[in-house]
Design a protein around this motif. Structure first.
Motif, mmCIF file in Angstrom:
data_model
loop_
_atom_site.group_PDB
_atom_site.id
_atom_site.type_symbol
_atom_site.label_atom_id
_atom_site.label_comp_id
_atom_site.label_asym_id
_atom_site.label_seq_id
_atom_site.Cartn_x
_atom_site.Cartn_y
_atom_site.Cartn_z
ATOM 1 N N PHE A 1 0.833 -1.204 0.000
ATOM 2 C CA PHE A 1 0.000 0.000 0.000
ATOM 3 C C PHE A 1 0.865 1.250 0.000
ATOM 4 O O PHE A 1 1.685 1.458 0.894
ATOM 5 C CB PHE A 1 -0.924 -0.002 1.218
ATOM 6 C CG PHE A 1 -1.879 1.167 1.246
ATOM 7 C CD1 PHE A 1 -3.026 1.161 0.472
ATOM 8 C CD2 PHE A 1 -1.622 2.276 2.038
ATOM 9 C CE1 PHE A 1 -3.910 2.229 0.488
ATOM 10 C CE2 PHE A 1 -2.503 3.337 2.068
ATOM 11 C CZ PHE A 1 -3.642 3.313 1.287
ATOM 12 N N CYS B 1 -0.177 5.206 -0.661
ATOM 13 C CA CYS B 1 -1.199 6.193 -1.005
ATOM 14 C C CYS B 1 -0.640 7.201 -2.006
ATOM 15 O O CYS B 1 0.435 7.774 -1.779
ATOM 16 C CB CYS B 1 -1.681 6.909 0.253
ATOM 17 S SG CYS B 1 -3.096 8.012 -0.030
ATOM 18 N N GLN C 1 -6.860 10.361 -7.187
ATOM 19 C CA GLN C 1 -6.649 8.926 -7.001
ATOM 20 C C GLN C 1 -6.806 8.444 -5.562
ATOM 21 O O GLN C 1 -6.987 7.250 -5.347
ATOM 22 C CB GLN C 1 -5.244 8.545 -7.498
ATOM 23 C CG GLN C 1 -5.026 8.804 -8.970
ATOM 24 C CD GLN C 1 -3.629 8.401 -9.424
ATOM 25 O OE1 GLN C 1 -2.872 7.817 -8.653
ATOM 26 N NE2 GLN C 1 -3.291 8.721 -10.659
ATOM 27 N N ALA D 1 -10.298 6.450 -4.766
ATOM 28 C CA ALA D 1 -10.414 5.158 -5.440
ATOM 29 C C ALA D 1 -9.359 4.176 -4.943
ATOM 30 O O ALA D 1 -9.648 2.983 -4.735
ATOM 31 C CB ALA D 1 -10.287 5.343 -6.954
ATOM 32 N N TYR D 2 -8.147 4.645 -4.727
ATOM 33 C CA TYR D 2 -7.060 3.767 -4.285
ATOM 34 C C TYR D 2 -7.318 3.243 -2.875
ATOM 35 O O TYR D 2 -7.216 2.031 -2.609
ATOM 36 C CB TYR D 2 -5.744 4.537 -4.342
ATOM 37 C CG TYR D 2 -4.517 3.689 -4.098
ATOM 38 C CD1 TYR D 2 -3.955 2.925 -5.115
ATOM 39 C CD2 TYR D 2 -3.906 3.658 -2.843
ATOM 40 C CE1 TYR D 2 -2.829 2.152 -4.899
ATOM 41 C CE2 TYR D 2 -2.775 2.895 -2.620
ATOM 42 C CZ TYR D 2 -2.241 2.133 -3.648
ATOM 43 O OH TYR D 2 -1.124 1.364 -3.432
ATOM 44 N N LEU E 1 -10.191 3.123 -1.223
ATOM 45 C CA LEU E 1 -11.399 2.297 -1.169
ATOM 46 C C LEU E 1 -11.154 0.916 -1.764
ATOM 47 O O LEU E 1 -11.741 -0.076 -1.319
ATOM 48 C CB LEU E 1 -12.533 3.008 -1.906
ATOM 49 C CG LEU E 1 -13.958 2.584 -1.536
ATOM 50 C CD1 LEU E 1 -14.244 2.938 -0.087
ATOM 51 C CD2 LEU E 1 -14.971 3.244 -2.454
ATOM 52 N N THR E 2 -10.290 0.846 -2.783
ATOM 53 C CA THR E 2 -9.961 -0.450 -3.385
ATOM 54 C C THR E 2 -9.276 -1.362 -2.378
ATOM 55 O O THR E 2 -9.610 -2.553 -2.269
ATOM 56 C CB THR E 2 -9.063 -0.253 -4.615
ATOM 57 O OG1 THR E 2 -9.758 0.528 -5.594
ATOM 58 C CG2 THR E 2 -8.678 -1.598 -5.218
ATOM 59 N N PHE E 3 -8.327 -0.827 -1.619
ATOM 60 C CA PHE E 3 -7.640 -1.641 -0.618
ATOM 61 C C PHE E 3 -8.542 -1.951 0.570
ATOM 62 O O PHE E 3 -8.337 -2.964 1.247
ATOM 63 C CB PHE E 3 -6.375 -0.922 -0.141
ATOM 64 C CG PHE E 3 -5.168 -1.198 -0.981
ATOM 65 C CD1 PHE E 3 -4.243 -2.160 -0.605
ATOM 66 C CD2 PHE E 3 -4.959 -0.508 -2.156
ATOM 67 C CE1 PHE E 3 -3.126 -2.419 -1.384
ATOM 68 C CE2 PHE E 3 -3.853 -0.757 -2.943
ATOM 69 C CZ PHE E 3 -2.934 -1.718 -2.564
ATOM 70 N N LEU F 1 -12.083 -2.271 0.429
ATOM 71 C CA LEU F 1 -13.199 -3.145 0.067
ATOM 72 C C LEU F 1 -12.809 -4.290 -0.861
ATOM 73 O O LEU F 1 -13.505 -5.302 -0.908
ATOM 74 C CB LEU F 1 -14.312 -2.316 -0.594
ATOM 75 C CG LEU F 1 -14.931 -1.206 0.253
ATOM 76 C CD1 LEU F 1 -16.027 -0.496 -0.526
ATOM 77 C CD2 LEU F 1 -15.475 -1.743 1.565
ATOM 78 N N GLY F 2 -11.721 -4.125 -1.622
ATOM 79 C CA GLY F 2 -11.323 -5.160 -2.571
ATOM 80 C C GLY F 2 -11.054 -6.511 -1.914
ATOM 81 O O GLY F 2 -11.650 -7.530 -2.298
ATOM 82 N N PHE G 1 -5.961 2.661 5.279
ATOM 83 C CA PHE G 1 -6.721 2.728 4.034
ATOM 84 C C PHE G 1 -7.785 3.822 4.088
ATOM 85 O O PHE G 1 -8.023 4.524 3.101
ATOM 86 C CB PHE G 1 -7.386 1.381 3.738
ATOM 87 C CG PHE G 1 -6.427 0.218 3.721
ATOM 88 C CD1 PHE G 1 -5.132 0.372 3.248
ATOM 89 C CD2 PHE G 1 -6.807 -1.023 4.194
ATOM 90 C CE1 PHE G 1 -4.247 -0.689 3.226
ATOM 91 C CE2 PHE G 1 -5.926 -2.088 4.185
ATOM 92 C CZ PHE G 1 -4.642 -1.926 3.704
ATOM 93 N N ALA H 1 -8.365 7.200 1.618
ATOM 94 C CA ALA H 1 -9.594 7.348 0.842
ATOM 95 C C ALA H 1 -10.311 8.642 1.168
ATOM 96 O O ALA H 1 -10.734 9.384 0.273
ATOM 97 C CB ALA H 1 -10.513 6.152 1.092
#
Length: 310
Positions: free
Chosen positions: A39, A41, A47, A50-51, A53-55, A57-58, A125, A129
């Motif tokens: 990770f 940031c 970005q 999106a970055y 939130l991806t880490f 919720l992904g 994270f 975000a």
């Protein structure tokens, strides 16, 4: 020897707790690896959200899908349902199907909820975000009574590239982390309360007493273990019989085997009724009085599906 059996019996009775504890340790370890190793940031308005939130919720989405994929009850419920939709509602019990589906989904949500809780409690994270949001309400919340530079440098706060003073940057970071941890505890409390309410409702609606329900669970565990053992044994015998017939170039020896209808019946979702003393579809099938017991049942029933196996 008796002490060893006592310890082994204790661990077998607590295997669910041990499994969840191991899952929690794996989740914590995985979150730390993601945070430290992969990770980074980007620290810009375009970005960050999106970055981060991806880490956040992904991995939760991946764990949910894996939890569903490795749930045998789900595939037992849905295998063959496109060709026979009535399998989803045996005996017209569609409500029971929905309850089982909800139970499967809740069980698959354990790992994703653990991930969300651990990731939010850590806060890495979330702060990335949230710092990338351009919404005026969010910016006003974090930069209230602060200089105009706070609005411009908010996205760079998670990094060391911010032009804000160290005190302002630390104040914003602590605010981000506090909000993230509050959300993490909200997730934990919601999951615990939801699990308690669901368990109470399930036990309240149970058609059997507590001790009979306990016996039912123990029986299902033993039936599954014995089925797996005997399935391997009979599969080995059938393989040996077929290979021997092939290499010796002679007719195979008779091998009694359940037909396709029998497999369908024991694979169906089981609904308990007080009118019969059965604890599974297998027991319901073997205790039927109208069963056929041919002496030499073929391995494949061509009329009912042998052609599909080719």
């Amino acid at each position: 020897m008796d002490n060893f059996q006592t310890v082994l019996r204790f661990f077998m009775n607590q295997k669910s707790t041990i499994g969840y504890s191991f899952m929690a340790l794996m989740t914590v370890g995985g979150e730390r690896i993601f945070s430290v190793v992969s990770f980074q940031c980007p620290c810009n308005h375009d970005q960050n959200f999106a970055y981060g939130l991806t880490f956040l919720l992904g991995p939760a989405a991946v764990l949910l899908v894996l939890g569903l994929l490795f749930t045998g009850r789900l595939w037992r419920l849905y295998t063959g349902c496109c060709l026979n939709p009535m399998k989803l509602c045996p005996r017209g019990n569609c409500l029971g199907h929905l309850r089982v589906l909800m139970s499967i989904f809740c069980g698959a949500c354990v790992a994703p909820v653990m991930w969300l809780a651990v990731a939010l409690l850590n806060g890495t994270f979330y702060e990335c975000a949230v710092s990338g949001l351009d919404d005026n309400l969010v910016v006003d919340l974090f930069c209230k009574n602060k200089t105009l530079a706070c609005r411009e440098e908010l996205a760079r706060v998670p990094c060391d590239r911010s032009k804000l003073s160290s005190d302002e940057r630390m104040e914003l970071l602590l605010m981000f982390r506090a909000q993230s941890q509050i959300l993490g505890w909200c997730v934990i409390i919601t999951a615990v309360v939801g699990g308690l309410v669901g368990t109470c409702y399930k036990n309240c609606r149970s058609k059997v007493s507590f001790l009979q329900l306990t016996f039912w669970k123990r029986y299902m565990e033993q039936e599954k273990e014995r089925f797996d053992t005997l399935a391997v044994e009979y599969a080995s015998k059938l393989a040996d019989r077929n290979l021997q017939s092939f290499f010796e170039n002679k007719e195979p020896a008779p091998f009694p085997f359940p037909n396709h209808r029998a497999w369908e019946e024991i694979s169906a979702y089981y609904t308990f009724t007080q009118s019969e003393q059965c604890y599974s579809t297998l027991q319901r099938y073997v205790e039927r009085t109208d069963r056929d017991f041919p002496e030499n049942k073929p391995v494949l029933d061509v009329e009912h599906g042998g052609r599909d196996m080719l």
